[in-house]
Design an enzyme around this catalytic site. Structure first.
Site, PDB file in Angstrom:
ATOM      1  N   MET A  27      43.021 -46.370 124.149  1.00  0.00           N
ATOM      2  CA  MET A  27      42.903 -47.826 124.261  1.00  0.00           C
ATOM      3  C   MET A  27      44.160 -48.397 124.934  1.00  0.00           C
ATOM      4  SD  MET A  27      40.727 -49.127 121.026  1.00  0.00           S
ATOM      5  CE  MET A  27      42.035 -49.079 119.802  1.00  0.00           C
ATOM      6  N   GLY A  28      44.923 -47.545 125.598  1.00  0.00           N
ATOM      7  CA  GLY A  28      46.120 -48.007 126.295  1.00  0.00           C
ATOM      8  C   GLY A  28      47.287 -48.197 125.352  1.00  0.00           C
ATOM      9  N   ALA A  29      48.291 -48.978 125.801  1.00  0.00           N
ATOM     10  CA  ALA A  29      49.550 -49.128 125.063  1.00  0.00           C
ATOM     11  C   ALA A  29      50.099 -47.725 124.770  1.00  0.00           C
ATOM     12  CB  ALA A  29      49.365 -49.942 123.781  1.00  0.00           C
TER      13      ALA A  29
ATOM     14  N   HIS B 273      50.175 -40.390 122.574  1.00  0.00           N
ATOM     15  CA  HIS B 273      49.310 -40.141 123.729  1.00  0.00           C
ATOM     16  C   HIS B 273      49.930 -39.090 124.650  1.00  0.00           C
ATOM     17  CE1 HIS B 273      48.246 -44.486 122.715  1.00  0.00           C
ATOM     18  NE2 HIS B 273      47.100 -43.873 122.572  1.00  0.00           N
TER      19      HIS B 273
ATOM     20  N   LYS C 169      45.720 -37.462 114.396  1.00  0.00           N
ATOM     21  CA  LYS C 169      46.124 -38.708 113.729  1.00  0.00           C
ATOM     22  C   LYS C 169      44.892 -39.464 113.220  1.00  0.00           C
ATOM     23  CE  LYS C 169      48.289 -42.955 113.592  1.00  0.00           C
ATOM     24  NZ  LYS C 169      47.140 -43.799 113.706  1.00  0.00           N
TER      25      LYS C 169
HETATM   26  P1  AMP Z   1      44.162 -44.919 120.657  1.00  0.00           P
HETATM   27  O1  AMP Z   1      44.717 -45.367 121.963  1.00  0.00           O
HETATM   28  O2  AMP Z   1      44.914 -45.411 119.470  1.00  0.00           O
HETATM   29  O3  AMP Z   1      42.660 -45.126 120.559  1.00  0.00           O
HETATM   30  O4  AMP Z   1      44.353 -43.346 120.621  1.00  0.00           O
HETATM   31  C1  AMP Z   1      43.892 -42.532 121.674  1.00  0.00           C
HETATM   32  C2  AMP Z   1      44.021 -41.094 121.244  1.00  0.00           C
HETATM   33  O5  AMP Z   1      45.369 -40.805 120.955  1.00  0.00           O
HETATM   34  C3  AMP Z   1      43.206 -40.769 119.985  1.00  0.00           C
HETATM   35  O6  AMP Z   1      42.603 -39.508 120.137  1.00  0.00           O
HETATM   36  C4  AMP Z   1      44.273 -40.754 118.922  1.00  0.00           C
HETATM   37  O7  AMP Z   1      43.950 -39.914 117.830  1.00  0.00           O
HETATM   38  C5  AMP Z   1      45.455 -40.204 119.692  1.00  0.00           C
HETATM   39  N1  AMP Z   1      46.713 -40.550 119.031  1.00  0.00           N
HETATM   40  C6  AMP Z   1      47.146 -41.799 118.698  1.00  0.00           C
HETATM   41  N2  AMP Z   1      48.343 -41.736 118.060  1.00  0.00           N
HETATM   42  C7  AMP Z   1      48.645 -40.416 117.981  1.00  0.00           C
HETATM   43  C8  AMP Z   1      49.749 -39.686 117.433  1.00  0.00           C
HETATM   44  N3  AMP Z   1      50.767 -40.295 116.825  1.00  0.00           N
HETATM   45  N4  AMP Z   1      49.753 -38.344 117.535  1.00  0.00           N
HETATM   46  C9  AMP Z   1      48.718 -37.692 118.150  1.00  0.00           C
HETATM   47  N5  AMP Z   1      47.650 -38.328 118.687  1.00  0.00           N
HETATM   48  C10 AMP Z   1      47.618 -39.664 118.613  1.00  0.00           C
END
Ligand code: AMP
Length: 285
Positions: free
Chosen positions: A29-31, A36, A151
């Site tokens: 979802m960016g940021a 990531h 996570k």
């Molecule tokens: P998000 O942008 O939050 O939807 O996350 C995108 C991907 O990054 C998802 O598969 C999350 O599980 C992974 N992710 C987010 N934070 C972490 C982290 N601290 N360690 C490992 N993977 C992460």
């Protein structure tokens, strides 16, 4: 590193996809942050992958009416810079209308029973939204491998189930949680935390560590060690408000009982201030 190519429409992707060889997709979802980056590094390591692609899409379907869709951090320029550093070949960042041209979709993926417990119980419709957008991303980008973080352990288990149940193509790779030096699991939502809230938030990872240390005592010892730490967190200022703590089977997310042996996931969710945090650890019992 060459700049990643930025695509915002399916037509652009389709045009180049056949020249990209075997693609590993990291849906986000960016940021973009260190968590990531861990996924991107894992994707890069795969010898059978020719290019790493990232999707950046804050999916409205997976946010509840009182959740943080509007204030969710968005910074595509910064994300592109991270992707460039990490050797990403292409970034797919569609608009909401590109993804959902008719508005709220009528036909969606239903996550089923596993989608109604824990994260799904706290966030009704969340997994339906996640699995619907993941299915669409797999259809549009046709990745050979897709990389997800441990996570979000229940999400990872649900995506594996999605791929099996709907006979989707990509191989699913899970990557261990990346943590800050203080132990907090890195998350895009950590930017919402004040210094005091962040201090309270550390109870989550502390509880998981304490539980791991108690594993030789079995299910009840693991449970008690985590509870103790979280109870202390409830009297911190600001307090930690526990949403759930569960010791579950890593594939089904069903509770494991006393006497269980094998790998379990200890999953926790809590609110600190207005921020909702999740974390988990794998424990071998
Ligand atoms: P998000 O942008 O939050 O939807 O996350 C995108 C991907 O990054 C998802 O598969 C999350 O599980 C992974 N992710 C987010 N934070 C972490 C982290 N601290 N360690 C490992 N993977 C992460």
């Amino acid at each position: 590193m060459p700049q990643p190519r930025l695509f915002t429409t399916r037509a652009e992707v389709t045009h180049v996809r056949s020249d990209a060889g075997r693609v590993a997709l990291v849906p986000t979802m960016g940021a973009l942050h260190e968590g990531h980056r861990a996924l991107l590094a894992r994707a890069r390591q795969r010898p059978d992958v020719d290019s790493v692609w990232v999707s950046v899409f804050v999916n409205p379907l997976q946010f509840g009416p009182n959740e943080d869709f509007d204030r969710y951090p968005r910074d595509l320029e910064a994300d592109l810079a991270v992707c460039e550093q990490e050797g990403v070949s292409a970034v797919y960042a569609p608009s909401t209308t590109e993804m959902y041209p008719l508005g709220q979709p009528m036909v969606t993926v239903r996550a089923g029973a596993m989608g109604d417990i824990l994260e799904g119980a706290s966030r009704p419709g969340f997994f339906d939204g996640v699995l619907t957008v993941v299915t669409k991303l797999f259809t549009i980008l046709t990745p050979d491998v897709a990389v997800f973080g441990e996570k979000d352990a229940q999400q990872l288990a649900m995506v594996r189930r999605l791929v099996t149940d709907l006979s989707l193509s990509p191989e699913i790779l899970g990557v261990p949680t990346r943590r800050a030096t203080d132990g907090l699991a890195i998350s895009s939502r950590n930017v919402y935390l004040s210094a005091a809230e962040r201090h309270t938030s550390l109870r989550l990872s502390q509880a998981l560590r304490a539980a791991e240390t108690a594993r030789s005592g079995g299910v009840s010892a693991v449970w008690e060690a985590a509870r103790k730490e979280l109870d202390v967190g409830a009297s911190d200022a600001p307090p930690l408000r526990l949403d759930y703590l569960a010791l579950v089977d890593p594939d089904t997310f069903a509770d494991v009982g006393e006497g269980y042996s094998g790998t379990a996931v200890l999953a926790v969710a809590a609110r600190v201030g207005t921020t909702r945090l999740i974390d988990n650890v794998r424990i071998i019992l």
